[in-house]
Motif scaffolding. Structure first.
Motif, PDB file in Angstrom:
ATOM      1  N   UNK A  41      28.831 108.770 -25.400  1.00  0.00           N
ATOM      2  CA  UNK A  41      30.425 108.237 -25.699  1.00  0.00           C
ATOM      3  C   UNK A  41      31.080 108.098 -24.514  1.00  0.00           C
ATOM      4  N   UNK A  42      30.472 108.007 -23.377  1.00  0.00           N
ATOM      5  CA  UNK A  42      31.106 107.975 -21.933  1.00  0.00           C
ATOM      6  C   UNK A  42      30.620 106.394 -21.436  1.00  0.00           C
ATOM      7  N   UNK A  43      31.703 105.789 -21.367  1.00  0.00           N
ATOM      8  CA  UNK A  43      31.412 104.206 -20.812  1.00  0.00           C
ATOM      9  C   UNK A  43      31.994 104.006 -19.733  1.00  0.00           C
ATOM     10  N   UNK A  44      32.957 104.788 -18.884  1.00  0.00           N
ATOM     11  CA  UNK A  44      32.981 104.325 -17.418  1.00  0.00           C
ATOM     12  C   UNK A  44      33.166 105.786 -16.670  1.00  0.00           C
ATOM     13  N   UNK A  45      33.064 105.400 -15.325  1.00  0.00           N
ATOM     14  CA  UNK A  45      33.176 106.669 -14.634  1.00  0.00           C
ATOM     15  C   UNK A  45      34.455 106.417 -13.666  1.00  0.00           C
ATOM     16  N   UNK A  46      35.279 107.324 -13.639  1.00  0.00           N
ATOM     17  CA  UNK A  46      36.388 107.431 -12.899  1.00  0.00           C
ATOM     18  C   UNK A  46      35.914 107.719 -11.589  1.00  0.00           C
ATOM     19  N   UNK A  47      36.970 107.643 -10.399  1.00  0.00           N
ATOM     20  CA  UNK A  47      36.633 108.181  -9.141  1.00  0.00           C
ATOM     21  C   UNK A  47      36.578 109.416  -8.984  1.00  0.00           C
ATOM     22  N   UNK A  48      35.740 110.293  -8.281  1.00  0.00           N
ATOM     23  CA  UNK A  48      35.788 111.496  -8.112  1.00  0.00           C
ATOM     24  C   UNK A  48      37.322 112.406  -8.078  1.00  0.00           C
ATOM     25  N   UNK A  49      38.148 111.726  -7.242  1.00  0.00           N
ATOM     26  CA  UNK A  49      39.507 112.246  -7.258  1.00  0.00           C
ATOM     27  C   UNK A  49      40.167 112.320  -8.480  1.00  0.00           C
ATOM     28  N   UNK A  50      39.999 111.317  -9.263  1.00  0.00           N
ATOM     29  CA  UNK A  50      40.486 111.333 -10.629  1.00  0.00           C
ATOM     30  C   UNK A  50      39.941 112.062 -11.482  1.00  0.00           C
ATOM     31  N   UNK A  51      38.478 112.243 -11.524  1.00  0.00           N
ATOM     32  CA  UNK A  51      38.056 113.103 -12.399  1.00  0.00           C
ATOM     33  C   UNK A  51      38.343 114.578 -12.145  1.00  0.00           C
TER      34      UNK A  51
END
Length: 174
Positions: A41-51
């Motif tokens: 279900x996961x298609x993109x990776x946010x930055x570590x700060x955003x996550x």
């Protein structure tokens, strides 16, 4: 008649509370496994700060427990939350896998080969093996998804003592 409406009202109130209960670490980890390893279900990776901000927001809103938030930060999984009802749609990895870490595909392949080759004779108790799986993830030997797959399917990594590389994947007793 009044007691029936009181009972029904109480039941509705309690069910609304349980629907809003924060997700604990075990359920957070369980959903992360299915969302990443099985359902993709996961298609993109946010930055570590955003996550990390998303994890903190979910904790502050009472969507996840503090322990689930800590686990998410440690193993790099953040919740994807529905804008309207604040429910968790999925839990995704924001890990940037080191090139030396075994991917989920390699981990599964080694699990199949090691067991078929008769290399895995000892079937230890799973409790200490969860720590071994977590160590392998945190030290870049296997990916998050490989570790979660191993945990839920009963497999643990064998790391060579001298080369510090993954050499086999064996099943553990359940």
């Amino acid at each position: 008649m009044k007691s029936i409406s009181t009972v029904l009202g109480t039941a509705v109130f309690l069910s609304s509370l349980s629907a809003q209960a924060a997700i604990d670490t075990a359920n957070y980890r369980y959903q992360a496994y299915f969302d990443n390893a099985l359902y993709n279900r996961c298609v993109s990776k946010p930055s570590e700060l955003s996550a990390r901000q998303r994890i903190d927001w979910a904790r502050n809103e009472g969507i996840i427990t503090a322990n689930a938030a800590d686990w998410g930060k440690q193993f790099k999984y953040y919740p994807v939350i529905d804008y309207y009802d604040k429910s968790i749609f999925s839990i995704c990895s924001y890990e940037v896998t080191p090139s030396s870490a075994a991917t989920l595909e390699k981990f599964k392949l080694l699990a199949e080969r090691s067991d078929m080759g008769g290399r895995c004779l000892y079937r230890p108790d799973p409790n200490p093996l969860y720590e071994r799986i977590d160590w392998a993830i945190l030290n870049g030997k296997i990916s998050n998804n490989a570790g979660l797959w191993g945990r839920y399917n009963g497999y643990y990594p064998i790391i060579d003592f001298f080369a510090e590389q993954l050499v086999a994947v064996c099943p553990f007793g359940r």
